[in-house]
Enzyme design. Structure first.
Site, PDB file in Angstrom:
ATOM      1  N   ALA A  33      47.976  60.851 -31.404  1.00 27.71           N
ATOM      2  CA  ALA A  33      48.187  62.206 -30.843  1.00 27.71           C
ATOM      3  C   ALA A  33      49.466  62.224 -30.232  1.00 27.71           C
ATOM      4  O   ALA A  33      50.068  63.550 -30.013  1.00 27.71           O
ATOM      5  CB  ALA A  33      47.056  62.391 -29.935  1.00 27.71           C
ATOM      6  N   THR A  37      52.602  65.579 -29.023  1.00 31.75           N
ATOM      7  CA  THR A  37      52.597  66.227 -27.628  1.00 31.75           C
ATOM      8  C   THR A  37      53.895  67.040 -27.356  1.00 31.75           C
ATOM      9  O   THR A  37      53.807  68.055 -26.568  1.00 31.75           O
ATOM     10  CB  THR A  37      52.194  65.227 -26.377  1.00 31.75           C
ATOM     11  OG1 THR A  37      53.306  64.272 -26.587  1.00 31.75           O
ATOM     12  CG2 THR A  37      50.852  64.573 -26.700  1.00 31.75           C
ATOM     13  N   GLN A 112      46.725  59.549 -37.527  1.00 35.98           N
ATOM     14  CA  GLN A 112      45.444  59.763 -36.949  1.00 35.98           C
ATOM     15  C   GLN A 112      45.117  61.519 -36.314  1.00 35.98           C
ATOM     16  O   GLN A 112      44.175  62.100 -36.215  1.00 35.98           O
ATOM     17  CB  GLN A 112      44.820  59.183 -35.523  1.00 35.98           C
ATOM     18  CG  GLN A 112      44.856  57.620 -35.838  1.00 35.98           C
ATOM     19  CD  GLN A 112      44.973  56.800 -34.621  1.00 35.98           C
ATOM     20  OE1 GLN A 112      44.021  56.666 -34.051  1.00 35.98           O
ATOM     21  NE2 GLN A 112      45.938  56.445 -33.974  1.00 35.98           N
ATOM     22  N   HIS A 130      42.161  61.066 -40.265  1.00 33.94           N
ATOM     23  CA  HIS A 130      41.045  61.997 -39.701  1.00 33.94           C
ATOM     24  C   HIS A 130      41.254  63.257 -40.525  1.00 33.94           C
ATOM     25  O   HIS A 130      40.329  64.256 -39.761  1.00 33.94           O
ATOM     26  CB  HIS A 130      41.355  62.118 -38.335  1.00 33.94           C
ATOM     27  CG  HIS A 130      41.001  60.841 -37.422  1.00 33.94           C
ATOM     28  ND1 HIS A 130      41.670  60.228 -36.228  1.00 33.94           N
ATOM     29  CD2 HIS A 130      40.122  59.640 -37.869  1.00 33.94           C
ATOM     30  CE1 HIS A 130      41.265  59.213 -36.054  1.00 33.94           C
ATOM     31  NE2 HIS A 130      40.443  58.725 -36.829  1.00 33.94           N
ATOM     32  N   CYS A 138      34.291  74.674 -48.364  1.00 32.95           N
ATOM     33  CA  CYS A 138      32.911  75.323 -48.588  1.00 32.95           C
ATOM     34  C   CYS A 138      31.955  74.038 -49.034  1.00 32.95           C
ATOM     35  O   CYS A 138      32.460  73.437 -49.923  1.00 32.95           O
ATOM     36  CB  CYS A 138      32.934  76.426 -49.776  1.00 32.95           C
ATOM     37  SG  CYS A 138      31.090  77.040 -50.096  1.00 32.95           S
TER      38      CYS A 138
END
Length: 252
Positions: A33, A37, A112, A130, A138
């Site tokens: 992550a 940022t 990730q 991820h 669907c």
């Protein structure tokens, strides 16, 4: 192996990374992550991260499979407001990694993140551990809808839960929620690239989220580089340790 001394000066970090990429031929980047940022997407565990903000339920709960099934309206509200970032753009780290791939200095990116910014910057070989907010599937007919389609249907019905216009089936983001396994093909691809790498650059990740963090065990190459603002449990293993903003570190 003694712990490497952390490089904190961005200019020194840039020179070190440039030299490292030049000296290796099979480098893989493993990111989390913190890579995004600088693009305005909050991480999870830092002081300003999602896990330190206040919601009706803990983020870990709202991002679970159980919560998605039991509370779809609340899930999609959180998903739209906190997980999709339509205005985010690639930062210098994304851009440099794509450039390194183009010139043959980077084999692949293992990420990730679910924001798709590596692909937006031009990276081609990206293993999304991820999943991605840009694929929403669907569960009945398999039709795939992008993030813009999800955002446009926020007020389509009383609860804001999207349904497939083709068959009426339930839509689920192609994102790995808590309680769900990683995609086997993606995992195997990431393991294969990391196992064959002579250099692994880890960036913007706390290395505490498993099974993703466990992928480091497959690296058998020469040089392990960790670029992270805060300490990680794997710092003692690093040959090169960089503790500064990752976007600044990749501005070379």
């Amino acid at each position: 192996m003694s712990a490497a001394t952390a490089i904190t000066n961005p200019a020194e970090a840039q020179r070190t990374l440039a030299t490292t990429f030049d000296q290796h031929r099979r480098t893989v980047f493993f990111g989390g992550a913190g890579v995004s940022t600088a693009s305005g997407i909050p991480d999870f565990r830092s002081v300003d991260g999602l896990y330190h903000q206040h919601f009706s339920y803990p983020p870990e709960t709202m991002l679970s499979h159980t919560f998605f099934i039991a509370h779809p309206a609340e899930f999609f509200t959180f998903y739209r407001e906190r997980m999709i970032a339509p205005d985010a753009r690639p930062n210098q780290a994304h851009i440099k990694l794509a450039e390194l791939e183009r010139v043959g200095r980077l084999t692949s990116v293992v990420t990730q993140n679910i924001d798709g910014l590596h692909q937006a910057a031009g990276s081609k070989r990206v293993w999304e551990l991820h999943g991605s907010v840009h694929r929403n599937v669907c569960q009945k007919c398999g039709a795939v809808y992008d993030a813009a389609w999800i955002l446009a249907r926020e007020h389509e019905n009383e609860q804001g839960v999207p349904a497939c216009p083709a068959c009426g089936g339930a839509i689920k983001p192609d994102v790995v929620l808590y309680e769900e396994p990683l995609d086997e093909d993606v995992l195997l691809g990431a393991v294969k690239d990391i196992s064959a790498a002579d250099c692994l650059v880890v960036g913007g990740t706390s290395l505490v989220v498993y099974p993703a963090a466990g992928l480091l065990q497959y690296f058998q190459g020469d040089t392990l580089v960790i670029v992270n603002r805060d300490p990680t449990p794997q710092d003692s293993r690093a040959d090169v340790l960089i503790s500064c903003d990752i976007a600044q570190a990749f501005a070379f």
